[in-house]
Design a protein around this motif. Structure first.
Motif: not given
Length: 509
Positions: A152-166, A1-5
């Motif tokens: 760490e802020f990891e995307l579990k579901q949805g859009e990476m843009a929201e992770v950046f905003a948070l 799986m692809l992890e983005r954090e």
């Protein structure tokens, strides 16, 4: 799986506030993590940007392999539950990782460990689910330990843009620092240091040891594909990494307080990364979005602010000792150059600057930098080469009249040479290429010349007495003349090496 954090370091003054804030959430989970990381003595995995670990998560052991993704924040991750703390490499058969383990030069060995107290919360923003992990603990490698204080802020579901905003909101609220180094990257460096230096290190001493040298670009960069989007995102992301990593060192990541000479090296290499990024954007200007241009303008303001401190470091740490050794009168009475602005360390750690770095990273990860219609134009690559050719022609024209240029024009010429040199790096050029190597030498000689001009003006205005002023001016005039000759000779050699820049010459064979 692809992890983005996204990973942010928590400075000491803000740890208690952040922990208290996290504990206010209704559903939090606290878990102890103990991980063992494996590699060969030759670092076969680390050299391929991979990390293999066994981690105890509560009562469960999990074997995890992480491999490099498409950007600084992405990893391919393979997780396999294990009944005990032992590796099973058979699970990677028929996966992209199979080749990685087939090419190992030696058996795997446990090299370092991490021990972390993790507090987990999940936040849903719009349709995006984000996992936030607050980590406190340490990395252990033989006799050495390095503290861990990060979120760490990891995307579990949805859009990476929201992770950046948070992540940006938390960065601003708690004055956090952007950190690109993974735990495995730090652990690998700590282990390598431990086997070469028997003395045990911990805390700030360990942090300083890992940051003994500023971050430099990896050698041997080659573009994967030759089209405008790929060239831009590959190169610009690499240059931004140099900025962010040295900014973290300068800002005091891992609670380190580097001595002045070390801070000066971080500052210099951070500004080199900023100049590389600006040069890249100048080349790709016809295809940049309005937002990308805006980020470039903001970055330039910080570049100038940091430049004032770079000049002070040059005066006090480089030229001043040489002048004293040559016999500068009344040297002990001369005060270090002052500034009404804050220090370079405080500028690097400032929330506006760290926020800007995160915004720059967001554009690259989300690929929001280029105009889609323009980058797909069939003649885009030819236009790119034409812009390089025009830059080289301007350099040639100014080089022919170099000795008649005033100091400001000589400085402009140096900037153009830097721009061309850094642009050529996008096409895989390095010191192995004679033309690139001569560009680098011309940049260095012109840099010495410009520094001598700055020092001459400073001593003219700030010398303690007439004798000191006359001595400094005489010494610096000689240095200026020497730098002028070196610059002129290198520029002549540069013009003899290359008449034009063509598409065929720039495309790697």
């Amino acid at each position: 799986m692809l992890e983005r954090e996204i990973k942010l370091f928590i400075p000491a003054p803000h740890r208690a506030d952040l922990l208290q804030y996290v504990q206010q959430f209704s559903q939090t989970q606290s878990i102890e993590l103990a991980a063992q990381y494996y590699d060969t003595p030759q670092r076969c995995l680390a050299q391929r940007y991979a990390a293999l670990r066994l981690r105890r998560e509560g009562q469960q052991w999990v074997q995890t392999l992480k491999m490099r993704g498409t950007d600084e924040l992405s990893h391919l991750e393979y997780n396999h539950p294990r009944p005990e703390p032992s590796l099973d490499l058979q699970v990677y058969q028929n996966t992209p990782a199979a080749t990685l383990f087939a090419q190992l030069a030696a058996p795997l060995e446990m090299r370092y460990e991490t021990h972390v107290q993790r507090t987990l919360i999940e936040i849903r923003q719009n349709q995006t689910l984000i996992e936030i992990a607050l980590d406190n603990g340490e990395i252990r490698a033989k006799q050495n330990t390095l503290p861990i204080h990060e979120v760490e802020f990891e995307l579990k579901q949805g859009e990476m843009a929201e992770v950046f905003a948070l992540a940006e909101a938390w960065l601003v609220r708690f004055h956090l620092l952007l950190e690109l180094r993974t735990k495995s990257e730090r652990g690998d460096a700590l282990y390598e240091y431990a086997i070469k230096h028997p003395m045990a290190l911990s805390g700030q001493d360990a942090a300083l040891a890992l940051a003994a040298q500023p971050y430099r670009l990896p050698s041997g960069f080659k573009p994967e594909t030759m089209d405008v989007p790929s060239l831009y995102y590959q190169g610009a992301s690499l240059f931004l990494s140099q900025v962010i990593r040295n900014a973290a060192f300068l800002a005091g990541v891992d609670d380190m307080q580097a001595p002045p000479q070390q801070q000066a090296s971080y500052l210099t290499l951070m500004r080199v990364g900023m100049r590389r990024l600006r040069s890249c954007r100048q080349l790709f200007k016809p295809w940049l979005t309005t937002a990308e241009v805006g980020l470039t303008q903001q970055l330039r303001k910080h570049y100038k602010a940091f430049g004032q401190w770079r000049d002070k470091d040059m005066l006090w740490l480089e030229l001043q000792p040489k002048l004293i050794a040559a016999g500068l009168p009344a040297a002990k009475k001369l005060d270090r150059p002052h500034s009404k602005t804050t220090s370079a360390l405080e500028l690097a750690a400032s929330t506006p600057y760290q926020k800007l770095l995160l915004q720059q990273l967001r554009h690259f990860v989300l690929q929001q930098s280029l105009l889609v219609p323009a980058q797909q134009h069939p003649a885009a690559l030819a236009i790119l080469i034409q812009r390089l050719q025009q830059l080289w022609q301007r350099i040639q024209h100014q080089s022919h009249d170099f000795l008649h240029l005033n100091p400001s024009a000589q400085h402009d010429l140096r900037n153009q040479i830097k721009q061309l040199r850094y642009n050529l790096e996008l096409f895989g050029y390095s010191n192995e290429h004679p033309f690139y190597a001569t560009l680098a030498k011309a940049q260095d000689h012109l840099g010495d010349l410009c520094d001598a001009y700055v020092a001459y003006d400073w001593y003219t205005q700030n010398a303690m007495n007439k004798a000191q002023k006359q001595f400094a001016q005489t010494w610096l005039k000689q240095k200026i003349q020497k730098s002028l000759r070196k610059s002129q000779n290198t520029l002549v050699r540069l013009n003899h090496q290359r008449a034009t820049l063509s598409l065929e010459e720039l495309i790697p064979q």
